[in-house]
Scaffold this active site. Sequence first.
Site, PDB file in Angstrom:
ATOM      1  CB  ALA A 152      30.107  -5.047 -48.667  1.00 28.93           C
ATOM      2  NE  ARG A 153      27.035  -7.093 -54.191  1.00 31.95           N
ATOM      3  CZ  ARG A 153      27.893  -8.099 -54.085  1.00 31.95           C
ATOM      4  NH1 ARG A 153      29.123  -7.867 -53.632  1.00 31.95           N
ATOM      5  NH2 ARG A 153      27.537  -9.332 -54.402  1.00 31.95           N
ATOM      6  CD  GLU A 185      31.848  -1.968 -58.498  1.00 29.95           C
ATOM      7  OE1 GLU A 185      32.137  -3.144 -58.714  1.00 29.95           O
ATOM      8  OE2 GLU A 185      31.980  -1.434 -57.391  1.00 29.95           O
ATOM      9  CG  HIS A 224      34.519  -4.990 -57.247  1.00 31.75           C
ATOM     10  ND1 HIS A 224      33.194  -4.638 -57.296  1.00 31.75           N
ATOM     11  CD2 HIS A 224      34.560  -6.158 -56.553  1.00 31.75           C
ATOM     12  CE1 HIS A 224      32.459  -5.533 -56.664  1.00 31.75           C
ATOM     13  NE2 HIS A 224      33.278  -6.474 -56.201  1.00 31.75           N
TER      14      HIS A 224
END
Length: 332
Positions: free
Chosen positions: A233-234, A263, A296
């Site tokens: 998600a985050r 990130e 990601h």
Amino acid sequence: MKVMAFNARPDERAFFDHFSQSLNMDLTLQKDTLTLDNVALTRGYDGISCTCDLPAPILEKLAENGVRYVALRTIGYDNVDLKAAERLGIRVSHAGYSPYAVSNYTVMLMLMCIRKAGYIMFRSHTADYSLGASGAARGMEMQNLTVGVIGTGRIGKAVIHNLSGFGCRIIAHDPYPSEEMKQMGVEYVSLESLYAQSDVITLHTFLNNSTYHMINTEAIQQMKPGVVIINCARGALIDTRALIDGIESGRVGSVGVDCFEGEDDVIRVDHNYNSRVTNHDYIILKSFQNTIVTPHVAFFTDQAVFDMVQCSLESLHQFELGEKVPLEVHAA
């Protein structure tokens, strides 16, 4: 309508060409991210499409340049100063895309973690095909586990649908429980109860002040010893330092994450195939044999990229036509 698309990757070009032609849109592609250094390029454009952060200073420059619409090719608004956008009269949309991109990836990470795939692959690369000291390569079976899903929006629901075939017990936490999920046998519980009961915890919630570092030292202490934590998600939902401490103490048994704090300063620059490593917590996290850390990419499927470009450009087109559209625009 004149539109400039920032962070435009080569793999998106065919989709941009297709939808700009079908919508009769004058589209310019920029491979770079939008910054104060290049925001002047937007002068004379009606809208932009991007995946970047949009703080107030950039939004103010966009407004000065005549930009009225911003369409994100990502889910969520946590990277946009929405108060500044409202003050400046800039309409903002974000993109919906196939929830199965992330949900399939999530289940893949779960299976890799409970079957210790990272550890096994590391050993096989050194031509060690044993079962490991004291059976260290021994995994678990999904039907024997309780999986806790935090957030049952589109992606969380898709994860539950994927998991339903494994026979595991599924519990969930969400401020707005889904009747559909309840009918599937999902039990909604408090966050504390989810931490205490779950063998595997997967995060699919939004990031705001209330969810920032929701997985922290206190939360990890409430979890089962050996818990598996998944995050697609985050990154800032998890306190990375607390997570590392949990791994080192053995409280956390395995981790699979596709996002992590900071990130943008770790392994990518706007998904333009450039990389750098400056985040020391990231380096530490990757060093454990019971962690899987990916850059990601859970969203990155042909269907999802198609959806994001379509959703972004169609929302700009609808803004221009003056149609009343919801803040959240989903592709068909």
